[in-house]
Motif scaffolding. Structure first.
Motif, PDB file in Angstrom:
ATOM      1  N   GLY A 220       0.824  -1.199   0.000  1.00 16.60           N
ATOM      2  CA  GLY A 220       0.000   0.000   0.000  1.00 16.60           C
ATOM      3  C   GLY A 220       0.856   1.246   0.000  1.00 16.60           C
ATOM      4  O   GLY A 220       2.050   1.202  -0.311  1.00 16.60           O
ATOM      5  N   SER A 221       0.267   2.344   0.365  1.00 17.74           N
ATOM      6  CA  SER A 221       1.014   3.597   0.469  1.00 17.74           C
ATOM      7  C   SER A 221       1.915   3.562   1.696  1.00 17.74           C
ATOM      8  O   SER A 221       1.731   2.743   2.613  1.00 17.74           O
ATOM      9  N   ALA A 222       2.885   4.476   1.729  1.00 16.08           N
ATOM     10  CA  ALA A 222       3.754   4.578   2.905  1.00 16.08           C
ATOM     11  C   ALA A 222       2.941   4.904   4.141  1.00 16.08           C
ATOM     12  O   ALA A 222       3.215   4.390   5.240  1.00 16.08           O
ATOM     13  N   ALA A 223       1.908   5.739   3.994  1.00 12.86           N
ATOM     14  CA  ALA A 223       1.065   6.100   5.137  1.00 12.86           C
ATOM     15  C   ALA A 223       0.284   4.894   5.647  1.00 12.86           C
ATOM     16  O   ALA A 223       0.136   4.694   6.863  1.00 12.86           O
ATOM     17  N   CYS A 224      -0.213   4.076   4.731  1.00 15.64           N
ATOM     18  CA  CYS A 224      -0.945   2.871   5.124  1.00 15.64           C
ATOM     19  C   CYS A 224      -0.041   1.916   5.899  1.00 15.64           C
ATOM     20  O   CYS A 224      -0.413   1.415   6.966  1.00 15.64           O
ATOM     21  N   VAL A 225       1.146   1.666   5.384  1.00 20.71           N
ATOM     22  CA  VAL A 225       2.070   0.758   6.063  1.00 20.71           C
ATOM     23  C   VAL A 225       2.484   1.329   7.413  1.00 20.71           C
ATOM     24  O   VAL A 225       2.579   0.598   8.408  1.00 20.71           O
ATOM     25  N   ALA A 226       2.699   2.626   7.504  1.00 19.97           N
ATOM     26  CA  ALA A 226       3.036   3.234   8.803  1.00 19.97           C
ATOM     27  C   ALA A 226       1.925   3.001   9.814  1.00 19.97           C
ATOM     28  O   ALA A 226       2.188   2.727  10.995  1.00 19.97           O
ATOM     29  N   ASP A 227       0.673   3.110   9.379  1.00 22.13           N
ATOM     30  CA  ASP A 227      -0.454   2.850  10.278  1.00 22.13           C
ATOM     31  C   ASP A 227      -0.488   1.395  10.724  1.00 22.13           C
ATOM     32  O   ASP A 227      -0.810   1.093  11.877  1.00 22.13           O
ATOM     33  N   LEU A 228      -0.178   0.476   9.818  1.00 18.23           N
ATOM     34  CA  LEU A 228      -0.146  -0.935  10.181  1.00 18.23           C
ATOM     35  C   LEU A 228       0.945  -1.220  11.209  1.00 18.23           C
ATOM     36  O   LEU A 228       0.743  -1.983  12.158  1.00 18.23           O
ATOM     37  N   LEU A 229       2.105  -0.604  11.029  1.00 16.10           N
ATOM     38  CA  LEU A 229       3.203  -0.823  11.970  1.00 16.10           C
ATOM     39  C   LEU A 229       2.865  -0.299  13.354  1.00 16.10           C
ATOM     40  O   LEU A 229       3.358  -0.817  14.362  1.00 16.10           O
ATOM     41  N   ALA A 230       2.007   0.723  13.420  1.00 14.73           N
ATOM     42  CA  ALA A 230       1.656   1.347  14.699  1.00 14.73           C
ATOM     43  C   ALA A 230       0.412   0.745  15.338  1.00 14.73           C
ATOM     44  O   ALA A 230       0.108   1.059  16.497  1.00 14.73           O
ATOM     45  N   ALA A 231      -0.317  -0.110  14.619  1.00 13.63           N
ATOM     46  CA  ALA A 231      -1.576  -0.649  15.134  1.00 13.63           C
ATOM     47  C   ALA A 231      -1.323  -1.568  16.322  1.00 13.63           C
ATOM     48  O   ALA A 231      -0.540  -2.521  16.218  1.00 13.63           O
ATOM     49  N   PRO A 232      -1.970  -1.332  17.463  1.00 13.98           N
ATOM     50  CA  PRO A 232      -1.681  -2.121  18.661  1.00 13.98           C
ATOM     51  C   PRO A 232      -2.048  -3.589  18.547  1.00 13.98           C
ATOM     52  O   PRO A 232      -1.475  -4.430  19.235  1.00 13.98           O
ATOM     53  N   GLY A 233      -2.998  -3.948  17.699  1.00 14.24           N
ATOM     54  CA  GLY A 233      -3.413  -5.339  17.585  1.00 14.24           C
ATOM     55  C   GLY A 233      -2.640  -6.150  16.576  1.00 14.24           C
ATOM     56  O   GLY A 233      -2.973  -7.315  16.331  1.00 14.24           O
ATOM     57  N   LEU A 234      -1.591  -5.562  15.979  1.00 10.13           N
ATOM     58  CA  LEU A 234      -0.826  -6.244  14.950  1.00 10.13           C
ATOM     59  C   LEU A 234       0.654  -6.275  15.315  1.00 10.13           C
ATOM     60  O   LEU A 234       1.177  -5.322  15.900  1.00 10.13           O
ATOM     61  N   GLU A 235       1.319  -7.363  14.960  1.00 14.24           N
ATOM     62  CA  GLU A 235       2.783  -7.441  15.073  1.00 14.24           C
ATOM     63  C   GLU A 235       3.315  -7.346  13.653  1.00 14.24           C
ATOM     64  O   GLU A 235       3.311  -8.321  12.899  1.00 14.24           O
ATOM     65  N   ALA A 236       3.732  -6.138  13.269  1.00 14.57           N
ATOM     66  CA  ALA A 236       4.016  -5.840  11.862  1.00 14.57           C
ATOM     67  C   ALA A 236       5.411  -5.266  11.690  1.00 14.57           C
ATOM     68  O   ALA A 236       5.925  -4.554  12.575  1.00 14.57           O
ATOM     69  N   TYR A 237       6.005  -5.541  10.515  1.00 13.28           N
ATOM     70  CA  TYR A 237       7.332  -5.043  10.170  1.00 13.28           C
ATOM     71  C   TYR A 237       7.327  -4.585   8.720  1.00 13.28           C
ATOM     72  O   TYR A 237       6.670  -5.190   7.865  1.00 13.28           O
ATOM     73  N   GLU A 238       8.072  -3.533   8.426  1.00 18.23           N
ATOM     74  CA  GLU A 238       8.174  -3.071   7.044  1.00 18.23           C
ATOM     75  C   GLU A 238       9.170  -3.947   6.285  1.00 18.23           C
ATOM     76  O   GLU A 238      10.236  -4.298   6.809  1.00 18.23           O
ATOM     77  N   ILE A 239       8.812  -4.298   5.053  1.00 15.64           N
ATOM     78  CA  ILE A 239       9.654  -5.127   4.203  1.00 15.64           C
ATOM     79  C   ILE A 239       9.639  -4.534   2.796  1.00 15.64           C
ATOM     80  O   ILE A 239       9.116  -3.435   2.598  1.00 15.64           O
ATOM     81  N   THR A 240      10.199  -5.245   1.823  1.00 17.14           N
ATOM     82  CA  THR A 240      10.178  -4.789   0.442  1.00 17.14           C
ATOM     83  C   THR A 240       9.482  -5.824  -0.427  1.00 17.14           C
ATOM     84  O   THR A 240       9.268  -6.969  -0.009  1.00 17.14           O
ATOM     85  N   GLU A 241       9.163  -5.446  -1.654  1.00 17.87           N
ATOM     86  CA  GLU A 241       8.452  -6.377  -2.519  1.00 17.87           C
ATOM     87  C   GLU A 241       9.317  -7.547  -2.950  1.00 17.87           C
ATOM     88  O   GLU A 241       8.807  -8.586  -3.378  1.00 17.87           O
ATOM     89  N   THR A 242      10.644  -7.437  -2.818  1.00 21.94           N
ATOM     90  CA  THR A 242      11.528  -8.555  -3.173  1.00 21.94           C
ATOM     91  C   THR A 242      11.915  -9.421  -1.978  1.00 21.94           C
ATOM     92  O   THR A 242      12.665 -10.381  -2.136  1.00 21.94           O
TER      93      THR A 242
END
Length: 246
Positions: A220-242
């Motif tokens: 998604g957009s950078a803003a969308c991924v930033a929101d996912l990383l900050a969401a308290p109910g998710l354990e999320a990490y930023e990665i790349t498409e490769t």
């Protein structure tokens, strides 16, 4: 191979409509660039070309309670990063070994491995409110469901193709993404998986999981991924498409 006890296809999948005629909303997922590395990458499981990507870890379990990977890591004296693999986290050298029922857990910390497969219902319910803020069409979304899940016999239903998978096309609002696993259904009936792929009409993001994975991937957009990383109910990490998938 079809299972003997498969159910016939339902009229709807949860509250999602099964699209049997027009698969054009999914054709963009079939149009892969020549350099696409196929199933083993984030872009192969999800879709290429987004500004940013997130990996959402499926929780382990202690009884009926979800357990974050970082809680498990702390017991083993390890840490979790975007590329962490579950089998390595718990000290196994072979990815296939953790599927063995004899694999030791840690009493009081975890007793069941993370769910392999598409997005677990609890993770889906945490994703929905975040994703709804990052699309202009939350009431018009599309979904892909791998035809190879064992509950239903989808013979004769048209499919669209992604790397390694043939998918049934579903449609419905984002709020219904988790409906196949909701209490609306009869618990004595077949227990369907959630869709592997979700995307809105405006293609602002794409959610992807797979039968063999313990993570869900979102482009998604950078803003969308930033929101996912900050969401308290998710354990999320930023990665790349490769990035490789797990």
């Amino acid at each position: 191979m079809r299972l003997v006890d498969q159910c016939p296809p339902p009229p709807v999948y949860g509250r999602l409509r099964i699209e049997r005629r027009d698969l054009s909303p999914a054709r963009w997922l079939e149009q892969r660039p020549p350099h696409d590395d196929g199933f083993g990458t984030v872009a192969g499981v999800c879709a290429p070309g987004f500004e940013a990507y997130a990996r959402i870890l499926h929780p382990a379990w202690l009884g009926a309670e979800p357990v974050r990977w970082d809680q498990v890591a702390a017991v083993y004296g390890r840490s979790v990063s975007a590329g962490t693999r579950w089998h390595e986290l718990i000290g196994l050298g072979d990815r296939l070994l953790y599927r063995n029922d004899d694999t030791p857990a840690v009493p009081g910390v975890w007793d069941e491995h993370p769910d392999e497969g598409p997005t677990p219902a609890g993770v889906a319910r945490a994703l929905i409110p975040v994703l709804s803020r990052h699309t202009g069409t939350p009431d018009r979304c599309w979904y892909g469901l791998w035809e190879g899940y064992g509950q239903y016999n989808w013979d004769g239903c048209p499919v669209f193709r992604t790397p390694g998978r043939d998918e049934i096309l579903l449609s419905g609002p984002l709020d219904d993404a988790d409906s196949p696993a909701s209490p609306d259904g009869d618990p004595d009936e077949c227990a369907p998986e959630l869709p592997d792929l979700w995307w809105p009409e405006d293609r602002a993001w794409c959610v992807a999981g797979d039968v063999d994975l313990v993570s869900t991937y979102v482009g998604g957009s950078a803003a969308c991924v930033a929101d996912l990383l900050a969401a308290p109910g998710l354990e999320a990490y930023e990665i790349t498409e490769t990035s490789a998938v797990d």
